[in-house]
Design a protein around this motif. Structure first.
Motif, short mmCIF file in Angstrom:
data_model
loop_
_atom_site.label_atom_id
_atom_site.label_comp_id
_atom_site.label_asym_id
_atom_site.label_seq_id
_atom_site.Cartn_x
_atom_site.Cartn_y
_atom_site.Cartn_z
N ARG A 36 58.76 -12.32 -60.67
CA ARG A 36 60.02 -11.74 -61.18
C ARG A 36 59.70 -11.31 -62.61
N ASN A 53 61.16 -9.22 -64.73
CA ASN A 53 62.32 -9.21 -65.62
C ASN A 53 63.54 -9.19 -64.70
N LYS A 54 64.72 -8.98 -65.25
CA LYS A 54 65.90 -9.03 -64.40
C LYS A 54 65.89 -7.89 -63.37
N ARG A 55 65.30 -6.78 -63.67
CA ARG A 55 65.33 -5.61 -62.80
C ARG A 55 64.25 -5.63 -61.72
N SER A 114 67.43 -16.17 -59.94
CA SER A 114 67.75 -15.62 -61.25
C SER A 114 66.44 -15.33 -61.96
N GLU A 115 66.53 -14.59 -63.05
CA GLU A 115 65.33 -14.25 -63.81
C GLU A 115 64.62 -15.52 -64.23
N ASN A 118 71.57 -10.61 -60.36
CA ASN A 118 70.79 -11.78 -60.75
C ASN A 118 69.73 -12.16 -59.73
N ASN A 140 72.12 -4.60 -62.20
CA ASN A 140 72.25 -5.80 -63.04
C ASN A 140 72.47 -7.06 -62.20
#
Lengths: 110, 112
Positions: free
Chosen positions: B68, B70-72, B51-52, B30, B28
């Motif tokens: 990027r 998504n966040k993952r 960051s996302e 950033n 999780n």
């Protein structure tokens, strides 16, 4: 431009023979100095972060120290499993990216 | 926890071919990063995502693009590979930009 120089490039020690690795840096406004360990074929693994001159941190046989111009990674009574490449990196005032040194390859012989 | 996962581990390309290196983290975090590591030169930052939804150039961005997703996930694309891009590529992530990095195990890329 931030610069990091590590010495020596390579170091061979006998098991139990203590020594130090050096990381000299030039950065205008140090935000943090990082030490990582890298084993062959793997990514670096975080060891320590130092933020200000005079700060020290310890983990098992390793102790990192920081002055205004350099950092030392002291290895006390090393064991063969301490063999790895040790990387130093600095973070400047903008804090957006790290500048890495080229590392010290440590070999500890049994 | 798997941490930071990179695929593939090894790749051989011919000059001019394209490919995408994949990276995913399950912490999780950033911020995510792509580095290359060459003998005697240390790790050099190619691109990062604070960051996302954001991406920025690092020290050596020429010849690369990033997404990027998504966040993952944070991918690195070589549109037209060159021999100078032969290197070991590492993806990393951190909770925030000034925090310690967690690295993947790397992709060894050879461009012939």
């Amino acid at each position: 431009e931030d610069q990091v120089t590590q010495s020596p490039e390579a170091l061979r020690l006998q098991e139990g023979e203590s020594s130090s690795l050096n990381c000299s840096y030039t950065v205008s406004g140090l935000r943090g100095l990082f030490w990582y360990r890298q084993d062959p074929g793997k990514g670096p693994e975080f060891l320590f972060t130092l933020y200000s001159a005079g700060e020290e941190k310890e983990k098992e046989r390793l102790k990192a120290t920081l002055t205004k111009k350099e950092s030392f990674l002291h290895i006390t009574a090393p064991k063969p499993e301490d063999s790895a490449t040790y990387l130093c990196a600095v973070q400047g005032p903008m804090g957006r990216q790290l500048t890495f040194g080229s590392g010290t390859q440590l070999t500890v012989l049994p | 926890n798997a941490g930071v996962t990179q695929t593939p581990k090894f790749q051989v390309l011919k000059t001019g071919q394209s490919m995408t290196l994949q990276c995913a983290q399950d912490m999780n975090h950033n911020s995510m990063y792509w580095y290359r590591q060459d003998p005697g030169m240390g790790l050099r930052l190619i691109y990062y995502s604070a960051s996302e939804g954001t991406t920025d150039k690092g020290e050596v961005p020429n010849g690369y693009n990033v997404s990027r997703l998504n966040k993952r996930e944070f991918s690195l694309r070589l549109e037209s590979a060159a021999p100078s891009q032969t290197s070991v590529y590492f993806c990393a992530s951190s909770e925030a930009q000034r925090e310690k990095l967690f690295f993947g195990s790397g992709t060894q890329l050879s461009v012939l």
